[in-house]
Design an enzyme around this catalytic site. Structure first.
Site, PDB file in Angstrom:
ATOM      1  N   SER A  11      -5.800   9.752  -5.704  1.00 65.26           N
ATOM      2  CA  SER A  11      -5.501   9.937  -4.283  1.00 65.26           C
ATOM      3  C   SER A  11      -4.461  11.041  -4.104  1.00 65.26           C
ATOM      4  CB  SER A  11      -4.974   8.634  -3.654  1.00 65.26           C
ATOM      5  OG  SER A  11      -3.741   8.266  -4.248  1.00 65.26           O
ATOM      6  N   ILE A  13      -2.014  14.120  -3.603  1.00 61.22           N
ATOM      7  CA  ILE A  13      -1.870  15.418  -4.254  1.00 61.22           C
ATOM      8  C   ILE A  13      -2.599  15.434  -5.592  1.00 61.22           C
ATOM      9  CG2 ILE A  13      -0.183  16.962  -5.341  1.00 61.22           C
ATOM     10  CD1 ILE A  13       1.739  16.277  -3.049  1.00 61.22           C
ATOM     11  N   ASP A  59      -0.854   2.132 -16.035  1.00 62.20           N
ATOM     12  CA  ASP A  59       0.317   2.011 -15.181  1.00 62.20           C
ATOM     13  C   ASP A  59       1.463   2.758 -15.848  1.00 62.20           C
ATOM     14  OD1 ASP A  59       2.454   1.355 -13.604  1.00 62.20           O
ATOM     15  OD2 ASP A  59       2.242  -0.829 -13.835  1.00 62.20           O
ATOM     16  N   TYR A 146      14.623   8.622  -5.886  1.00 65.65           N
ATOM     17  CA  TYR A 146      13.482   9.532  -5.814  1.00 65.65           C
ATOM     18  C   TYR A 146      13.942  10.981  -5.922  1.00 65.65           C
ATOM     19  CZ  TYR A 146       9.207  11.784  -4.170  1.00 65.65           C
ATOM     20  OH  TYR A 146       8.083  12.572  -4.069  1.00 65.65           O
ATOM     21  N   LYS A 150      13.194  13.554  -9.038  1.00 59.15           N
ATOM     22  CA  LYS A 150      12.484  14.811  -8.845  1.00 59.15           C
ATOM     23  C   LYS A 150      13.352  16.008  -9.237  1.00 59.15           C
ATOM     24  CE  LYS A 150       8.529  13.207  -7.474  1.00 59.15           C
ATOM     25  NZ  LYS A 150       7.346  13.326  -8.352  1.00 59.15           N
TER      26      LYS A 150
END
Length: 258
Positions: A11, A13, A59, A146, A150
């Site tokens: 799904s 990107i 996973d 997050y 990143k």
């Protein structure tokens, strides 16, 4: 014929990367947690592009899942690796239950390290190949786990590109702004109310990232508005990134309930 392995390939990107790679004739290996969604994506890709598509449910927030994909890479020739798996990780940094943070770090940092290493070793032996790591403009602010993860992806890819210099293998990190995906819905969050022109399409993210990889560029931020935002966050006053981070944190708090 080249083979590309895409994590998060069912799904968003990741799927956009799969379509872009298949459109140029690459066979595919798709990795994601949900086997049924992988099968749907694989059928769609085979029908539209006529390429071979293999699915590998795993996973990546679990080290065992990372080892599964690492073993697959060790046993197969991979020409392009796209580390696109990821999910929202905006929980409070002071939460006593840190399992969500640990899962995010495992899926979006450890998996990138291990899989890039596995693919990079075989690519260097052949003298050709490419690795794309998906980061985010959020890497340029200090909002939460997050954004911190990143930022690690950006720094790691820069280091990896340096290590690969002169080998015929290239590494690129892409820093998208807000993209039209199921990212927010999957996390139970409302999508930010941004004007239409501010959103970047997943297909543009994939196209610009692959073009940058082919050109040997290490970093790319798709869409002019997000390139300008990234420049301001990098070169503007420190207070700007802190202000943006505070707005992002408060936005996540408001969006937490649907």
């Amino acid at each position: 014929m080249a083979t590309a392995l895409v994590t998060g390939g069912s799904s968003g990107i990741g799927l956009a990367f799969a379509h872009a790679l298949a459109a140029r004739g690459d066979d595919l290996v798709l990795v994601a947690r949900d086997g049924s969604r992988l099968d749907v994506a694989a059928q769609q890709l085979r029908a539209r592009h006529g390429v071979a598509v293999e699915t590998l449910p795993a996973d990546l927030s679990d080290p065992a899942g990372i080892r599964t994909v690492e073993a697959f890479i060790d046993a197969h020739e991979i020409d392009v690796l796209v580390n696109g798996a990821g999910f929202a990780a905006h929980a409070d940094l002071l939460d006593a239950d840190w399992s969500g943070h640990a899962g995010a770090l495992t899926a979006m940092a450890l998996a990138v390290l291990v899989l890039s290493g596995a693919a990079g070793r075989q690519m260097v032996r052949r003298g050709a190949g490419g690795i794309v790591n998906v980061a985010s403009v959020n890497a340029l602010i200090d909002a939460d786990v997050y954004s911190a993860t990143k930022r690690w992806v950006v720094s790691y890819t820069e280091a990896l590109a340096g290590r690969l210099a002169g080998t015929g293998v290239h590494a690129t990190v892409v820093l998208p702004g807000w993209a039209r995906t199921n990212y927010h819905a999957a996390a139970g969050m409302r999508r930010p109310r941004l004007p239409g022109w501010a959103w970047v399409e997943p297909e543009q993210v994939a196209a610009e990232a692959l073009a940058a990889l082919d050109a040997g560029r290490v970093q790319v931020t798709p869409k002019a508005i997000w390139r300008a935002a990234a420049w301001a966050l990098r070169h503007g006053p420190v207070g700007l990134s802190r202000l943006v981070a505070s707005k992002v944190r408060s936005g996540h708090d408001r969006q937490g309930a649907r």
